[in-house]
Design a protein around this motif. Structure first.
Motif, PDB file in Angstrom:
ATOM      1  N   TRP A 166     -44.484  10.058   9.386  1.00 18.88           N
ATOM      2  CA  TRP A 166     -44.423   8.645   8.541  1.00 18.88           C
ATOM      3  C   TRP A 166     -43.982   8.995   7.101  1.00 18.88           C
ATOM      4  O   TRP A 166     -43.335   8.573   6.436  1.00 18.88           O
ATOM      5  CB  TRP A 166     -45.709   7.823   8.878  1.00 18.88           C
ATOM      6  N   VAL A 167     -44.917   9.837   6.721  1.00 23.18           N
ATOM      7  CA  VAL A 167     -44.866  10.310   5.171  1.00 23.18           C
ATOM      8  C   VAL A 167     -43.602  11.063   4.942  1.00 23.18           C
ATOM      9  O   VAL A 167     -42.669  10.592   4.074  1.00 23.18           O
ATOM     10  CB  VAL A 167     -46.061  11.091   4.528  1.00 23.18           C
ATOM     11  N   ALA A 168     -42.992  11.783   5.854  1.00 22.67           N
ATOM     12  CA  ALA A 168     -41.774  12.550   5.542  1.00 22.67           C
ATOM     13  C   ALA A 168     -40.484  11.663   5.709  1.00 22.67           C
ATOM     14  O   ALA A 168     -39.672  11.468   5.026  1.00 22.67           O
ATOM     15  CB  ALA A 168     -41.723  13.602   6.710  1.00 22.67           C
ATOM     16  N   LEU A 169     -40.762  10.726   6.721  1.00 20.76           N
ATOM     17  CA  LEU A 169     -39.949   9.688   6.978  1.00 20.76           C
ATOM     18  C   LEU A 169     -39.624   8.786   5.700  1.00 20.76           C
ATOM     19  O   LEU A 169     -38.383   8.522   5.338  1.00 20.76           O
ATOM     20  CB  LEU A 169     -39.944   8.736   8.110  1.00 20.76           C
ATOM     21  N   ILE A 170     -40.907   8.115   5.321  1.00 21.15           N
ATOM     22  CA  ILE A 170     -40.535   7.390   3.970  1.00 21.15           C
ATOM     23  C   ILE A 170     -40.059   8.188   2.979  1.00 21.15           C
ATOM     24  O   ILE A 170     -39.466   7.657   2.173  1.00 21.15           O
ATOM     25  CB  ILE A 170     -42.054   7.123   3.294  1.00 21.15           C
ATOM     26  N   SER A 171     -40.352   9.526   2.670  1.00 25.51           N
ATOM     27  CA  SER A 171     -39.786  10.235   1.572  1.00 25.51           C
ATOM     28  C   SER A 171     -38.251  10.459   1.859  1.00 25.51           C
ATOM     29  O   SER A 171     -37.310  10.143   0.972  1.00 25.51           O
ATOM     30  CB  SER A 171     -40.326  11.627   1.483  1.00 25.51           C
ATOM     31  N   PHE A 172     -37.623  10.812   3.140  1.00 20.64           N
ATOM     32  CA  PHE A 172     -36.253  11.284   3.559  1.00 20.64           C
ATOM     33  C   PHE A 172     -35.670  10.036   3.352  1.00 20.64           C
ATOM     34  O   PHE A 172     -34.333  10.130   3.063  1.00 20.64           O
ATOM     35  CB  PHE A 172     -36.236  12.136   4.669  1.00 20.64           C
TER      36      PHE A 172
END
Length: 116
Positions: free
Chosen positions: A39-45
């Motif tokens: 989730w954190v990676a998706l939000i960032s990318f």
């Protein structure tokens, strides 16, 4: 309540970055940590804003305080790390850092579990 959301938001980010270490203690944490890290990676990318940010802003406005624009990281974290506004390039770098941190942690988890 808004301050409680901020604390929960920060704890979630810390868990998403470092929660893999808990897998060394209890393997079942992997089922909580992997979705949080993704989730954190998706939000960032993707340049998304976490749903906790609008909730916090709504709670602040309901309490008569002034809200803010942008995301949690932009409002609370980036001013500490970077003096300029958060932009998509910075978010990508933060996403890469989150993935790298988790990769290193899971390499450690793998070797720790393999040595048992």
């Amino acid at each position: 309540m808004a301050d409680l959301v901020v604390v929960a938001h920060l704890l979630f980010i810390i868990f998403a970055l470092l929660g893999g270490l808990l897998v060394m203690w209890r393997r079942l944490f992997v089922f909580l940590h992997i979705p949080a890290a993704v989730w954190v990676a998706l939000i960032s990318f993707k340049g998304w804003i976490c749903p906790l940010t609008p909730l916090e802003i709504r709670l602040r406005r309901a309490a008569g305080e002034q809200g803010y624009s942008g995301g949690f990281v932009e409002h609370y974290i980036i001013p500490v790390i970077y003096p300029e506004q958060l932009n998509f390039n910075v978010q990508i770098v933060l996403g890469i850092a989150a993935v790298a941190i988790n990769f290193v942690i899971y390499v450690l988890v793998y070797y720790q579990l393999k040595s048992r």
